[in-house]
Design an enzyme around this catalytic site. Sequence first.
Site, PDB file in Angstrom:
ATOM      1  N   THR A  45       0.606  -1.512  -0.331  1.00  0.00           N
ATOM      2  CA  THR A  45       0.072   0.485  -0.212  1.00  0.00           C
ATOM      3  C   THR A  45       0.861   1.127  -0.177  1.00  0.00           C
ATOM      4  O   THR A  45       0.520   2.453  -0.761  1.00  0.00           O
ATOM      5  CB  THR A  45      -0.606   0.197   1.153  1.00  0.00           C
ATOM      6  OG1 THR A  45      -1.757  -1.165   0.894  1.00  0.00           O
ATOM      7  CG2 THR A  45      -1.657   1.557   0.965  1.00  0.00           C
ATOM      8  N   SER A  91       1.785  -7.647  -0.529  1.00  0.00           N
ATOM      9  CA  SER A  91       1.905  -8.399   0.365  1.00  0.00           C
ATOM     10  C   SER A  91       1.605  -9.791  -0.024  1.00  0.00           C
ATOM     11  O   SER A  91       2.517 -10.835   0.289  1.00  0.00           O
ATOM     12  CB  SER A  91       2.946  -7.934   1.328  1.00  0.00           C
ATOM     13  OG  SER A  91       1.242  -7.997   2.571  1.00  0.00           O
ATOM     14  N   THR A 124       1.359  -4.517   4.682  1.00  0.00           N
ATOM     15  CA  THR A 124       1.475  -4.886   5.719  1.00  0.00           C
ATOM     16  C   THR A 124       0.812  -6.212   6.170  1.00  0.00           C
ATOM     17  O   THR A 124       0.774  -6.565   6.797  1.00  0.00           O
ATOM     18  CB  THR A 124       0.316  -3.952   6.491  1.00  0.00           C
ATOM     19  OG1 THR A 124      -0.761  -3.588   6.187  1.00  0.00           O
ATOM     20  CG2 THR A 124       1.560  -1.681   6.156  1.00  0.00           C
ATOM     21  N   ASP A 125       0.516  -6.929   5.078  1.00  0.00           N
ATOM     22  CA  ASP A 125      -0.402  -8.000   4.983  1.00  0.00           C
ATOM     23  C   ASP A 125       0.583  -8.965   5.419  1.00  0.00           C
ATOM     24  O   ASP A 125      -0.017  -9.730   6.185  1.00  0.00           O
ATOM     25  CB  ASP A 125      -1.350  -8.403   3.904  1.00  0.00           C
ATOM     26  CG  ASP A 125      -2.442  -7.348   3.036  1.00  0.00           C
ATOM     27  OD1 ASP A 125      -2.650  -6.971   4.543  1.00  0.00           O
ATOM     28  OD2 ASP A 125      -2.782  -7.941   2.597  1.00  0.00           O
TER      29      ASP A 125
HETATM   30  N1  ASP Z   1      -3.000  -5.470   0.929  1.00  0.00           N
HETATM   31  C1  ASP Z   1      -1.989  -4.421   0.799  1.00  0.00           C
HETATM   32  C2  ASP Z   1       0.073  -5.361   1.108  1.00  0.00           C
HETATM   33  O1  ASP Z   1      -0.045  -6.234   2.056  1.00  0.00           O
HETATM   34  C3  ASP Z   1      -1.980  -4.055   2.151  1.00  0.00           C
HETATM   35  C4  ASP Z   1      -1.210  -2.458   3.382  1.00  0.00           C
HETATM   36  O2  ASP Z   1       0.020  -2.689   2.600  1.00  0.00           O
HETATM   37  O3  ASP Z   1      -1.613  -2.453   3.631  1.00  0.00           O
HETATM   38  O4  ASP Z   1       0.504  -5.568   0.546  1.00  0.00           O
END
Ligand code: ASP
Length: 354
Positions: A45, A91, A124-125
């Site tokens: 993200t 991710s 973050t995932d």
């Molecule tokens: N779906 C995103 C990822 O993990 C969520 C994020 O980055 O906050 O790439």
Amino acid sequence: MKKLMVLALCILLVMSLVPVLAETADGAGGQQNGGKIIVLATGGTIAGVGEAGKTAGYIPGALTADELLFAVPQLAEVAPIEAIQICNVNSDDITDEIWLTLANKINELAADPDVKGFVITHGTDTMEETAYFLNLTVKTDKPVVLTGSMRPATSISADGPMNLYEAVCVAASDEAVGKGVLIVFSDRIFAARSVTKTSTYNVMAISAGEMGAIGVVRDNVVFLYESPSKKHTTETEFDIAGLSALPKVSILYFSVGADPELLRFAAERADGLVIAGAGAGEFSKEWVEVINGLSIPVVISSRIDDGVITRDNLLCGNTVAANNLSPQKAAILLQLALTGNVGQEYLERLFLQY
Ligand code: ASP
């Protein structure tokens, strides 16, 4: 006129003190004693682009590493930065291959005396999983810091630029040397082993449950209060240098009425299993019966965030307790264990030491 001159003198005095303060606060200012920071970008993200102002419905992994750096000109005051684009993915699409590329790249560049530390931008995932994998496989004391964001770059009040700035400040700080792989997020510093994502939407999405944060960052000033006590980085026994893939480990989540046939199905196509049990790693009698008959390594973790599982909690004698590792981190340790000399005693030792 006199008042104006006094004011100008005061401003000059304060400005001359700023660099001194930045360097001396707890020994860890943002401007450090040389060495460049390598930013390894993987997507997420923080590199997300969507409808202007909105926080949802964006495309993750759309901006390049250079574009991320361009958004934070203040980074130039912290350290010389070099950007490397490893991949540009959501991710959830991170793979073992990407992990191996990242770890090998860090191991290679860490040998360069001009490199002070590393920052990895990441979704973050699964950030906690990449952090723990690197914690077990990079062979350097130099800081390795992951960061990301909950809001895409095009949203109102995007959190990516500040997280990136603070991550670079931590990677450039002497205090972060030898602390293992870290995550810097929303002004806090977490150790790879205990960190986890705890919110699907909030900017304070990264936490560490009952283990807590090990430090904080305020602008460019880094405060580290604790050191991880489990083995990491230079102390680990895992060598991924010659690997092109990792053993396959699947995680099975127990819930009321969970089908025990899923265990047999998963065991046929994996080298090891991790069970996310209820409570202290428990499951039904039907699951006990199937697990007792499995011949691949099975590690018992819990679907509960906090707490430890000990040997005495185990319902099946052929299983190993995950200690307080989450199922997703227990799976990584088991994957690495399976590259070596697997046996129940060996696994029990690893799950106590790492
Ligand atoms: N779906 C995103 C990822 O993990 C969520 C994020 O980055 O906050 O790439």
